[in-house]
Design a protein around this motif. Sequence first.
Motif, PDB file in Angstrom:
ATOM      1  N   GLY A 119      52.408 -37.693   8.957  1.00  0.00           N
ATOM      2  CA  GLY A 119      52.547 -36.239   8.895  1.00  0.00           C
ATOM      3  C   GLY A 119      53.543 -35.712   7.887  1.00  0.00           C
ATOM      4  O   GLY A 119      53.719 -34.500   7.765  1.00  0.00           O
ATOM      5  N   PHE A 120      54.209 -36.610   7.148  1.00  0.00           N
ATOM      6  CA  PHE A 120      55.107 -36.150   6.082  1.00  0.00           C
ATOM      7  C   PHE A 120      54.281 -35.727   4.865  1.00  0.00           C
ATOM      8  O   PHE A 120      53.104 -36.097   4.735  1.00  0.00           O
ATOM      9  CB  PHE A 120      56.061 -37.269   5.659  1.00  0.00           C
ATOM     10  N   LEU A 121      54.902 -34.990   3.960  1.00  0.00           N
ATOM     11  CA  LEU A 121      54.274 -34.714   2.680  1.00  0.00           C
ATOM     12  C   LEU A 121      54.162 -36.037   1.920  1.00  0.00           C
ATOM     13  O   LEU A 121      55.149 -36.776   1.811  1.00  0.00           O
ATOM     14  CB  LEU A 121      55.127 -33.708   1.889  1.00  0.00           C
ATOM     15  N   ALA A 122      52.962 -36.320   1.424  1.00  0.00           N
ATOM     16  CA  ALA A 122      52.781 -37.587   0.705  1.00  0.00           C
ATOM     17  C   ALA A 122      53.526 -37.551  -0.626  1.00  0.00           C
ATOM     18  O   ALA A 122      53.596 -36.491  -1.277  1.00  0.00           O
ATOM     19  CB  ALA A 122      51.293 -37.830   0.477  1.00  0.00           C
ATOM     20  N   PRO A 123      54.099 -38.676  -1.047  1.00  0.00           N
ATOM     21  CA  PRO A 123      54.929 -38.703  -2.267  1.00  0.00           C
ATOM     22  C   PRO A 123      54.211 -38.180  -3.517  1.00  0.00           C
ATOM     23  O   PRO A 123      54.869 -37.619  -4.400  1.00  0.00           O
ATOM     24  CB  PRO A 123      55.284 -40.188  -2.417  1.00  0.00           C
ATOM     25  N   ASP A 124      52.892 -38.317  -3.586  1.00  0.00           N
ATOM     26  CA  ASP A 124      52.166 -37.807  -4.759  1.00  0.00           C
ATOM     27  C   ASP A 124      52.302 -36.294  -4.906  1.00  0.00           C
ATOM     28  O   ASP A 124      51.981 -35.745  -5.962  1.00  0.00           O
ATOM     29  CB  ASP A 124      50.665 -38.130  -4.632  1.00  0.00           C
ATOM     30  N   PHE A 125      52.732 -35.645  -3.852  1.00  0.00           N
ATOM     31  CA  PHE A 125      52.787 -34.177  -3.878  1.00  0.00           C
ATOM     32  C   PHE A 125      54.220 -33.650  -3.878  1.00  0.00           C
ATOM     33  O   PHE A 125      54.444 -32.470  -3.672  1.00  0.00           O
ATOM     34  CB  PHE A 125      52.000 -33.612  -2.677  1.00  0.00           C
ATOM     35  N   TYR A 126      55.185 -34.541  -4.135  1.00  0.00           N
ATOM     36  CA  TYR A 126      56.592 -34.117  -4.191  1.00  0.00           C
ATOM     37  C   TYR A 126      56.861 -33.329  -5.472  1.00  0.00           C
ATOM     38  O   TYR A 126      56.496 -33.774  -6.560  1.00  0.00           O
ATOM     39  CB  TYR A 126      57.538 -35.319  -4.215  1.00  0.00           C
ATOM     40  N   ALA A 127      57.532 -32.191  -5.365  1.00  0.00           N
ATOM     41  CA  ALA A 127      58.122 -31.563  -6.546  1.00  0.00           C
ATOM     42  C   ALA A 127      59.494 -32.192  -6.769  1.00  0.00           C
ATOM     43  O   ALA A 127      59.943 -33.021  -5.965  1.00  0.00           O
ATOM     44  CB  ALA A 127      58.244 -30.062  -6.345  1.00  0.00           C
ATOM     45  N   ASN A 128      60.137 -31.760  -7.832  1.00  0.00           N
ATOM     46  CA  ASN A 128      61.376 -32.425  -8.225  1.00  0.00           C
ATOM     47  C   ASN A 128      62.597 -31.842  -7.491  1.00  0.00           C
ATOM     48  O   ASN A 128      63.577 -31.442  -8.113  1.00  0.00           O
ATOM     49  CB  ASN A 128      61.537 -32.280  -9.752  1.00  0.00           C
ATOM     50  N   ASP A 129      62.494 -31.761  -6.191  1.00  0.00           N
ATOM     51  CA  ASP A 129      63.642 -31.332  -5.392  1.00  0.00           C
ATOM     52  C   ASP A 129      63.435 -31.818  -3.957  1.00  0.00           C
ATOM     53  O   ASP A 129      62.526 -32.607  -3.685  1.00  0.00           O
ATOM     54  CB  ASP A 129      63.869 -29.812  -5.481  1.00  0.00           C
ATOM     55  N   ALA A 130      64.263 -31.314  -3.034  1.00  0.00           N
ATOM     56  CA  ALA A 130      64.228 -31.836  -1.660  1.00  0.00           C
ATOM     57  C   ALA A 130      63.183 -31.171  -0.780  1.00  0.00           C
ATOM     58  O   ALA A 130      62.788 -31.722   0.246  1.00  0.00           O
ATOM     59  CB  ALA A 130      65.615 -31.677  -1.018  1.00  0.00           C
ATOM     60  N   THR A 131      62.739 -29.986  -1.143  1.00  0.00           N
ATOM     61  CA  THR A 131      61.928 -29.225  -0.181  1.00  0.00           C
ATOM     62  C   THR A 131      60.569 -28.763  -0.691  1.00  0.00           C
ATOM     63  O   THR A 131      59.726 -28.378   0.134  1.00  0.00           O
ATOM     64  CB  THR A 131      62.699 -27.959   0.284  1.00  0.00           C
ATOM     65  N   HIS A 132      60.344 -28.750  -1.991  1.00  0.00           N
ATOM     66  CA  HIS A 132      59.110 -28.141  -2.517  1.00  0.00           C
ATOM     67  C   HIS A 132      58.036 -29.174  -2.839  1.00  0.00           C
ATOM     68  O   HIS A 132      58.325 -30.355  -3.073  1.00  0.00           O
ATOM     69  CB  HIS A 132      59.413 -27.313  -3.773  1.00  0.00           C
TER      70      HIS A 132
END
Lengths: 373, 239
Positions: free
Chosen positions: B203-216
């Motif tokens: 249920g976490f945001l998958a790493p492929d969809f991480y922006a370059n910060d902690a929350t976006h």
Amino acid sequence: MTDHPYKSLPDKAFWRRSVARPAFSAVDPVGEFSLKIEKDTKVATAGSCFAQHVARHLAQSGFNYFVVEEGHPILRGPVRAAHNYGTFSARYGNIYTARQLRQLMDRAYGRFTPAEAAWTDPDGTVRDPFRPTIQPGNFASVAEMEVDRAQHFAAVRRMFEELDVFVFTLGLTECWESLEDGAVFPLCPGVEGGDFDPAKYAFRNQGVAEIVEDMNAFIEALRAVNPTAQMIVTVSPVPLMATATEGAHVLSATTYSKSVLRVAADMLTQQHDFVHYFPSFEIITGPHARGAYYADDLRNVTEAGVNHVMRLLLKHATGTIVEAPEDKASTKAAPVKAADRPATAPDADEDDSLAAARAFVEVECDEAALDRS
Amino acid sequence: MTKSKLLILGNSHSEALPRDPIDGYDLEIHWLKTKDNAKFGTMTLPEAREKAASLTANDTLVLMHLGALHNIYGLLNHDVPYGVLLDDGTRVGPEDAQIIPVSSIRAVFQNKFESDKVVPAIKEATRAQVVHVMPPPPKEEIPERFRNKGGDYHGRGIAEFGFAPADLRLALWRIEESALSSFLGKLGIMHYAAPAETLTATGFLAPDFYANDATHANAAFGKQLMDAIVRLSKSRAYI
């Protein structure tokens, strides 16, 4: 003219001089009260609804209202009050009977574990049978309730061990108990959670001897963990909401209940020099008040009545003189939740941790505008 | 054929959405400026209300405004450590932390939602169907380098607080999601959380969809989210 014992008695011994003649807000039925409360005296409270007023006023009067279960700092404003943090010194909710108080002490120290299982509501949420209204929205699971209960008992132990003065308001003689092990409930099973089953639960109306025995067992346990603890005992002037005594009228049942509690309180003060009776019952119910200290429902106490009680408690226990308010006959009941800081603005109630987190998140949000990819 | 309007009134999270034209839609995306002193934002609340009022019942209005409380309350470690108990009895949060009942945290969030003036004002102003989209779920791993960003708050750096355990951050996001869904439901607004394909199995945001910060989340997430929004708009599933 012959001399007699009444000649040398002070005004307070005479009805006309001390009850009928003074303005009703000036009536002071405190005979002797030797306990002194200083600014740093840790005062803990428990009892029935009326005890909530004592707690609220102590907190507002600058005294050391000893709260050991304040709730986590993220629970602020109206949520904290609604979830019963600070209503009393710990989150035990109303403790109406002497048996309940004794049971709390024994449960907190592991000497008694009731057999009664958690109560599950139709929506699957869970109540603590011994604090059935403590958690609005209820607990999510039995495990969560048990963890919260364990945290609560740790706080209760700390309270008993560290308090200087314990204020307990005796509220009721009537209660419901488990037939399995004698555990008593603050509310009849089925009223706020649980299912009433006459094969499991029975009505009990305590008498003087039983109450004194329960209170003495509690007092012995309290002094065992806190040898210098002092106690103030009061009797709640709030009548019974309903009676389960067979064939009884609620008014007669109230008279019985309050009479028994008043006698028990007196016996305790005679048995222990560290137990002090404070006559809040008399201040509210006495004929001088002509019923004016009761709200429209003739049950709840008005803020003027609570003020009268607290003014005299502060005068006799602390030496603080508070001006008597006008004898306004307000029929509005005094609020029954501990005072709390209102949430005046969405962010007004943040501590350092939350402020730092908000600042961090806001910086990140700003950066999102600069870092669009 | 007349195009439907798709108006998105967002926040920093809407910056990840693509601005490319969409067949059958007139797309407009704005960052709501809800505070006078906000550094960013392209539309004030009165302007947004006016814009919302111009929409018809065939149009779709997407709000991205609420739902960040899980970060305020749980992104960083609190000075008084706390955790929650999951439905299966698993304890999440720092070891030996005080456990707060879920319904108490939920009440904190509900209380905050109820003080919000933006969402009810926009809903009241429009005849369009309204969908509210929540910020993405937390990242399981937050790169260490973000601990040192942003300077000091009340004289303390982020590193001093540290990021809260991932399982607690996810639990708070889920509590907020549940509370927000309930709040929006009372207003007649559909709640949408996140495209399933952007999440990990837990249920976490998958790493492929991480922006370059902690929350976006990033633009790839934004593309998936926009596709979901269009699907919802076409199906009118929320009506």
